[in-house]
Scaffold this motif. Structure first.
Motif, PDB file in Angstrom:
ATOM      1  N   LEU A  26      -0.523  -3.889  -4.927  1.00  0.00           N
ATOM      2  CA  LEU A  26       0.926  -3.740  -4.749  1.00  0.00           C
ATOM      3  C   LEU A  26       1.307  -3.569  -3.284  1.00  0.00           C
ATOM      4  CD1 LEU A  26       1.805  -1.430  -7.784  1.00  0.00           C
ATOM      5  CD2 LEU A  26       2.037  -3.907  -7.595  1.00  0.00           C
ATOM      6  N   TRP A  27       0.671  -2.596  -2.580  1.00  0.00           N
ATOM      7  CA  TRP A  27       1.116  -2.343  -1.201  1.00  0.00           C
ATOM      8  C   TRP A  27       0.745  -3.457  -0.243  1.00  0.00           C
ATOM      9  CZ3 TRP A  27      -2.895  -2.329   2.128  1.00  0.00           C
ATOM     10  CH2 TRP A  27      -4.111  -1.732   1.790  1.00  0.00           C
ATOM     11  N   SER A  28      -0.291  -4.239  -0.559  1.00  0.00           N
ATOM     12  CA  SER A  28      -0.706  -5.315   0.346  1.00  0.00           C
ATOM     13  C   SER A  28       0.293  -6.463   0.377  1.00  0.00           C
ATOM     14  CB  SER A  28      -2.086  -5.839  -0.048  1.00  0.00           C
ATOM     15  OG  SER A  28      -2.078  -6.366  -1.361  1.00  0.00           O
ATOM     16  N   LYS A  29       1.254  -6.472  -0.547  1.00  0.00           N
ATOM     17  CA  LYS A  29       2.287  -7.512  -0.511  1.00  0.00           C
ATOM     18  C   LYS A  29       3.191  -7.357   0.707  1.00  0.00           C
ATOM     19  CE  LYS A  29       2.444  -8.004  -5.566  1.00  0.00           C
ATOM     20  NZ  LYS A  29       3.272  -7.832  -6.775  1.00  0.00           N
ATOM     21  N   THR A  30       3.415  -6.128   1.135  1.00  0.00           N
ATOM     22  CA  THR A  30       4.252  -5.892   2.312  1.00  0.00           C
ATOM     23  C   THR A  30       3.435  -5.548   3.546  1.00  0.00           C
ATOM     24  OG1 THR A  30       4.526  -3.553   1.678  1.00  0.00           O
ATOM     25  CG2 THR A  30       6.230  -5.110   0.955  1.00  0.00           C
ATOM     26  N   ASN A  31       2.237  -5.000   3.359  1.00  0.00           N
ATOM     27  CA  ASN A  31       1.400  -4.568   4.480  1.00  0.00           C
ATOM     28  C   ASN A  31      -0.034  -5.055   4.274  1.00  0.00           C
ATOM     29  OD1 ASN A  31       3.667  -2.366   4.096  1.00  0.00           O
ATOM     30  ND2 ASN A  31       3.000  -2.218   6.236  1.00  0.00           N
ATOM     31  N   PRO A  32      -0.300  -6.333   4.517  1.00  0.00           N
ATOM     32  CA  PRO A  32      -1.647  -6.864   4.293  1.00  0.00           C
ATOM     33  C   PRO A  32      -2.681  -6.198   5.184  1.00  0.00           C
ATOM     34  CG  PRO A  32      -0.270  -8.446   5.465  1.00  0.00           C
ATOM     35  CD  PRO A  32       0.637  -7.367   5.000  1.00  0.00           C
ATOM     36  N   ALA A  33      -3.871  -5.995   4.628  1.00  0.00           N
ATOM     37  CA  ALA A  33      -4.958  -5.315   5.337  1.00  0.00           C
ATOM     38  C   ALA A  33      -6.000  -6.325   5.812  1.00  0.00           C
ATOM     39  CB  ALA A  33      -5.617  -4.289   4.422  1.00  0.00           C
ATOM     40  N   ASP A  34      -6.816  -5.883   6.786  1.00  0.00           N
ATOM     41  CA  ASP A  34      -7.927  -6.718   7.239  1.00  0.00           C
ATOM     42  C   ASP A  34      -9.149  -6.491   6.343  1.00  0.00           C
ATOM     43  OD1 ASP A  34      -9.163  -4.331   8.048  1.00  0.00           O
ATOM     44  OD2 ASP A  34      -8.691  -4.618  10.170  1.00  0.00           O
ATOM     45  N   ASP A  35     -10.278  -7.030   6.722  1.00  0.00           N
ATOM     46  CA  ASP A  35     -11.484  -6.928   5.888  1.00  0.00           C
ATOM     47  C   ASP A  35     -11.991  -5.502   5.753  1.00  0.00           C
ATOM     48  OD1 ASP A  35     -11.420  -9.647   5.531  1.00  0.00           O
ATOM     49  OD2 ASP A  35     -12.893 -10.090   7.100  1.00  0.00           O
ATOM     50  N   ASN A  36     -11.571  -4.618   6.659  1.00  0.00           N
ATOM     51  CA  ASN A  36     -11.970  -3.209   6.587  1.00  0.00           C
ATOM     52  C   ASN A  36     -10.907  -2.337   5.924  1.00  0.00           C
ATOM     53  OD1 ASN A  36     -14.498  -3.491   7.945  1.00  0.00           O
ATOM     54  ND2 ASN A  36     -13.381  -3.700   9.879  1.00  0.00           N
ATOM     55  N   ASN A  37      -9.940  -2.980   5.286  1.00  0.00           N
ATOM     56  CA  ASN A  37      -8.858  -2.286   4.590  1.00  0.00           C
ATOM     57  C   ASN A  37      -7.898  -1.587   5.555  1.00  0.00           C
ATOM     58  OD1 ASN A  37      -8.042  -2.089   1.787  1.00  0.00           O
ATOM     59  ND2 ASN A  37      -8.131   0.137   2.051  1.00  0.00           N
ATOM     60  N   LEU A  38      -7.886  -2.010   6.803  1.00  0.00           N
ATOM     61  CA  LEU A  38      -7.019  -1.407   7.815  1.00  0.00           C
ATOM     62  C   LEU A  38      -5.757  -2.234   7.997  1.00  0.00           C
ATOM     63  CD1 LEU A  38      -9.742  -0.579  10.493  1.00  0.00           C
ATOM     64  CD2 LEU A  38      -8.659   1.045   8.920  1.00  0.00           C
ATOM     65  N   CYS A  39      -4.635  -1.530   8.141  1.00  0.00           N
ATOM     66  CA  CYS A  39      -3.351  -2.184   8.380  1.00  0.00           C
ATOM     67  C   CYS A  39      -2.847  -1.818   9.778  1.00  0.00           C
ATOM     68  CB  CYS A  39      -2.298  -1.721   7.374  1.00  0.00           C
ATOM     69  SG  CYS A  39      -2.717  -2.009   5.651  1.00  0.00           S
ATOM     70  N   PRO A  40      -2.182  -2.738  10.466  1.00  0.00           N
ATOM     71  CA  PRO A  40      -1.601  -2.411  11.782  1.00  0.00           C
ATOM     72  C   PRO A  40      -0.298  -1.635  11.631  1.00  0.00           C
ATOM     73  CG  PRO A  40      -1.129  -4.689  11.233  1.00  0.00           C
ATOM     74  CD  PRO A  40      -1.992  -4.163  10.121  1.00  0.00           C
ATOM     75  N   TRP A  41      -0.086  -0.708  12.551  1.00  0.00           N
ATOM     76  CA  TRP A  41       1.131   0.101  12.558  1.00  0.00           C
ATOM     77  C   TRP A  41       1.653   0.218  13.982  1.00  0.00           C
ATOM     78  CZ3 TRP A  41       2.677   0.862   7.751  1.00  0.00           C
ATOM     79  CH2 TRP A  41       1.704   0.814   6.746  1.00  0.00           C
ATOM     80  N   ALA A  42       2.952   0.156  14.118  1.00  0.00           N
ATOM     81  CA  ALA A  42       3.578   0.322  15.423  1.00  0.00           C
ATOM     82  C   ALA A  42       3.665   1.802  15.777  1.00  0.00           C
ATOM     83  CB  ALA A  42       4.978  -0.291  15.413  1.00  0.00           C
TER      84      ALA A  42
END
Length: 281
Positions: A26-42
């Motif tokens: 569900l959350w990856s639809k708006t905040n896709p993660a990389d292969d390590n499950n990390l998302c970028p944040w400002a």
């Protein structure tokens, strides 16, 4: 009054930690993660220019910690606090007030720096500024609970006090100056302050960690970092209903894409309405 977006760069955090019990599907639809499950944040700050005051809200993560520390957070991007301020025509010495919604390291680490990059020589980044917190949150930060201990770093906090530049806001008055008030919320951390700025007939709310991104608008989407997640859920519900009713502009500190948004009331509750940059107001 003039408002300026101050970008201090991006970092990465675990997507599961940022969305708590919500499944990745569900959350990856708006905040896709990389292969390590990390998302970028400002780490997006807001600069308020009003009369002879120049108020910076938050100041980013800074550069004081060692390579091991930063290896966990993957700092990236071309922006920095100094570079962004200079792009607006300002220098560190121009800041009169540094308003700190709360004292986790990614929000206040930029307020203290090493002189000439020497870790034995610590100085305040903004030599002419008052650093604003509140007494209840300060006590919470300097006597941290086990859950938040890794987020409240002494090297960010002690110099503020020792410099004589730390000031406490009145939680009964909830105002820095006319047109700049704030509300407090306790779900993420005790007595987090959310600035509310009157600008061009609108209310701009710096939503900090009550609402890190547009992906956090659904009520159950609560960070695993929050100390009182059920309280956050209720605080979000009340705030989002108020924001929809009053057409608040929500300034998003951590959203990697969107600077601002509005929300609207629907039959299924409060939903995202519009996203836009601050200079579109």
């Amino acid at each position: 009054m003039k408002l300026h977006v101050i970008n201090t760069g991006f970092f990465k955090l675990d997507g599961g930690a940022m969305f708590g019990v919500v499944p990745k599907t569900l959350w990856s639809k708006t905040n896709p993660a990389d292969d390590n499950n990390l998302c970028p944040w400002a780490m997006r700050c807001l600069l308020v220019e009003q009369g002879n005051r120049l108020v910076l809200i938050d100041n980013g993560i800074g550069y004081k910690q060692d390579a091991k520390f930063f290896s966990h957070y993957y700092l990236h991007g071309n922006d920095s606090l100094e570079k962004s301020l200079k792009s607006k025509g300002f220098d560190f010495s121009d800041i009169t007030d540094n308003f700190l919604p709360h004292l986790h390291f990614d929000h206040c680490g930029g307020g203290v720096k090493y002189k000439d990059r020497d870790p034995n020589l610590i100085e305040m980044t903004f030599p002419n500024a008052k650093y604003w917190s509140n007494e209840a949150h300060w006590d919470w930060a300097i006597h941290p609970n086990g859950r938040e201990k890794a987020s409240f770093l002494k090297e960010n906090l002690v110099p503020m006090k020792e410099s004589g530049q730390l000031e406490f806001l009145d939680l009964a008055k909830k105002e820095l100056f006319e047109g700049f008030s704030f509300m407090t919320v306790d779900g993420h951390t005790d007595k987090q302050m959310l600035p509310m700025i009157q600008f061009k007939g609108r209310t701009i709310v710096f939503v900090a960690d009550l609402l890190p991104s547009v992906g956090h608008i659904p009520l159950p989407y609560v960070m695993g970092y929050d100390t009182r997640p059920l309280l956050t859920l209720e605080e979000k519900r009340l705030f989002l209903e108020e924001a929809a009713k009053n057409n608040y502009v929500l300034f998003l500190e951590h959203d990697p894409v969107h600077e601002c948004c509005t929300v609207k009331m629907t039959e299924k509750g409060v939903k995202l309405d519009q996203t836009f940059s601050l200079n579109e107001l």
